[in-house]
Write a protein that holds these residues in place. Sequence first.
Motif, PDB file in Angstrom:
ATOM      1  N   PHE A 149     -21.737  16.825  53.321  1.00 39.52           N
ATOM      2  CA  PHE A 149     -21.175  16.034  52.420  1.00 39.52           C
ATOM      3  C   PHE A 149     -20.325  16.874  51.537  1.00 39.52           C
ATOM      4  O   PHE A 149     -21.086  17.997  51.000  1.00 39.52           O
TER       5      PHE A 149
ATOM      6  N   ASN B 169     -17.965  17.126  48.613  1.00 35.37           N
ATOM      7  CA  ASN B 169     -18.208  16.512  46.683  1.00 35.37           C
ATOM      8  C   ASN B 169     -17.397  17.431  46.116  1.00 35.37           C
ATOM      9  O   ASN B 169     -18.040  18.692  45.818  1.00 35.37           O
TER      10      ASN B 169
ATOM     11  N   HIS C 138     -16.362  11.681  40.296  1.00 33.76           N
ATOM     12  CA  HIS C 138     -16.505  12.593  41.676  1.00 33.76           C
ATOM     13  C   HIS C 138     -14.825  12.397  42.328  1.00 33.76           C
ATOM     14  O   HIS C 138     -14.780  11.566  41.901  1.00 33.76           O
TER      15      HIS C 138
ATOM     16  N   PRO D 144     -23.091  11.168  51.899  1.00 36.13           N
ATOM     17  CA  PRO D 144     -23.986  12.008  51.049  1.00 36.13           C
ATOM     18  C   PRO D 144     -25.394  11.677  51.090  1.00 36.13           C
ATOM     19  O   PRO D 144     -25.808  12.513  50.172  1.00 36.13           O
TER      20      PRO D 144
ATOM     21  N   THR E 246     -15.090  12.535  47.284  1.00 37.42           N
ATOM     22  CA  THR E 246     -15.498  12.795  48.318  1.00 37.42           C
ATOM     23  C   THR E 246     -15.451  13.128  50.099  1.00 37.42           C
ATOM     24  O   THR E 246     -15.005  12.313  49.965  1.00 37.42           O
TER      25      THR E 246
ATOM     26  N   ASP F 226     -16.410  17.574  42.000  1.00 37.67           N
ATOM     27  CA  ASP F 226     -16.860  17.062  40.966  1.00 37.67           C
ATOM     28  C   ASP F 226     -15.600  16.793  39.837  1.00 37.67           C
ATOM     29  O   ASP F 226     -14.811  18.241  39.263  1.00 37.67           O
TER      30      ASP F 226
END
Lengths: 102, 739
Positions: free
Chosen positions: B116, B118, B101, B108, B104, B120
């Motif tokens: 959330f 995120n 990740h 979550p 972030t 990656d």
Amino acid sequence: MTQLALQHYLAVGAILFAIGLIGFMTRRNLIVMFLCTELMFQGVAINLIAFGRFWGNLAGQAFVIFVLVIAAAEASLALGLVVLLFRQRNTLDADAWRDLKG
Amino acid sequence: MQDLWQIQYSYLIPLLPLLGACIAGFFGARWLKGQSHWPIWIGVGASAVISISLLFSMLGLWKVAGHEKGASAGHAAAQRSVAAEAASEEPPLAYNKIFFHWITAGDPSGTNSSKFFNADAGFLFDPLTAVMLCVVTGIGFVITVFSAGYMKGEEGYFRFFAYLGLFIFAMTCLVMGNNLVMLYLGWEGVGLCSYLLIGYYYEKPSAREAAKKAFLVNRVGDFNFGLGIMLSFLAFGTITFFSGTPQHTGLLEVAQAPLTAFQQHALRWIPFLLMFGAFGKSAQFPLHVWLPDAMEGPTPVSALIHAATMVTAGVYMIARCGTLFVGNAAAMNTIAAIGCFTALMAGTIALRQFDLKKVFAYSTVSQLGFMFVAVGCLAPVAGVFHLVTHAFFKALLFLSCGVVMHAMAGELDMRKFSGLKRVLPKTRILMLIGCAALAGFPLITSGFYSKDEIVAAAWEKSRFLAALMLFAAFLTAYYSFRLYFRVFEGPEILPSPPENAHGPGHGHGQADGHDAESAHATGHHHNHEPWIMIGPLVVLAIGAIFAGFLNFPERARSLGGFLGQSPSFAQSFNVATRPNVANGRVIPPLPFGQIAAQEELELADKDFATSQHSLHRMLMIVSGLISLLGIYFAYLMHLKDRTAAERLANDFPAVTSALEHKYWIDEIYQNGIVEPLRALGRGFFAMDRIVVDGIVWLISFVPQASGFALKLTTQRGYLQGYAVTMLFGIAVILLVVFL
């Protein structure tokens, strides 16, 4: 003869301080001005001793001895400076050093 | 799919070129010097090997999946109506490889109150990525080999190769990223490398200006792209393209689910914001001005970054985010209209350019316009197909240009030389192949097939658009052969050696200038075509001819069918065929690579399918004829009678002037945007000087003035005066304390 009270000592101290202050402000001779500051010193020292005795503790007297030692050291230094200043301008008049104001 | 070793070790694809760039950059100046190309050759070469083997492994998996599907065709026939849906429902050729990740934020657990975020550090592997990776690393490797020959003896040789490695790193991140932020990382990375490489000859003011221009124009697009990413997150709560989970939480998947009112509203704007970013990077109309100037960079850079790979990132991005675009008819029409306008505008400008690289720069802008028309006409496969073929033949043309430039001691004005076929025989043949592919010479070149598909897609959308595209194709054929006939055919004229050929700004090494001069002086035929430069060109020429057969029409196992396995394409087809979007128009599935659905369509409406095929064939004949016509015109005007073009130009001075001044767009921007902004800047500068600095000066004046006053009144140097002041001060303090 009445007992000397705290007030008498304080009065002497105040008078000594006042004489020194007035002398400092009215005289221009460096040595006299220096003597006047010493007088103010002694006025304060008398105050300290008087209070020390009044309250019955030795801290005031010890402190005065300490002040006197410092004053002696300072006096030797100050007089040395006065001699040096005199050698520079050949006069003891404080106003001779007015140009130091910047 | 995830068992493939290429995917397990996929982090090597961007990291090896980066490592090579670090080695070349940090150790090149001191130790590697003229050998600085080795780390880049090895790094990019290894990436290319991994990418190509990944492509073949995925093709193998696709074949296996196809056989399985074929075996169960008997059952599928019974439920034909759901077959197409099932085929697109589970895209078998996509895998999300997440390494860690990266960024972030938020909660979550995914409650509604807090979103959330995120991003990656992850790669999405699907056919589109595999094809793009092969183009980027494969052509990148070929060009790095060429560069070693071309840049030999240049000042800052190691710097050039370090930048190239960094570019390949950023570009692979761009095409592999599994979310918009990774894409943006690569997007900005390639922009940076583009800036650095355009300004490679930084002693030259024009190169510095061009680098700044490219960077600033791209900022305009990238700002909108950034806004588009933010809006996508705000509306859909994710920026990952494709989740690969049954919950369908990816950005490309939620767009086809039932939408809230806000999401529908956002979908009206997201395509326009993203599109603007694509226009900046891919040099489309309002933001195309940087690409022709970018030719200040070394020629291999023009080939790699400003023709083959980076500038196609916009097309890639729109194809990748297809589901966000196809539902929005206004956005798709805008893309098609801008693409068509740019193709025509750049194509006409190219008619009156005399600098070889400028001609190809405008040609690139024009061909990118073709790609945008394709994606705008709901034919992303045609767009990506043209992207691939264009990468081959345009890289070939630019590198051939580089060879010519090398031999002509940095001279690029086609009026100053002619008939080079004796001096550069191999380059002549390679350039002929490249020009034929660019012109779309029928049947044997790749450009013909890819361009024809775009015209066919435009025809589906509107007859008028298709006519305009055919005209643009005619222009393409004309200007590319104008260049070829001027440079390689006709009487042999060689430029007189320029006196300042040794200057660093001429885009060639000192040694090369010297070679050309000595060849002139002695009349001795010098080898201007070393194999380190010709070899890469041969590879590209093979690609320029045969890449067209990748997507040979009416072949089931083609590039299009492979690309159709990508979730981007499959799902944008689903979105495009939603009833409220299609507006009664039948959307053919083939441009989305949906072979299975194509069979469906044929069964459902055989007449429609056959009429489409005959139409396609007719368009092929028409576009082939148009290409030949363009070449014939070029032959008439530039080989048979060389003065004909000038006479024609003199007959229409207004048109000629407009074309030579590139429709005054640079001047309009200069006077309409740059100068007003500069005046505004001057205004702010004056404001800063007078108002802000004035206040600061005033504040500093207060203590100064009061100090001066005190000096005159109080600080006179009388010791007694000070004593009185002290006494007075103490008296005041005592009074305050005790009263």
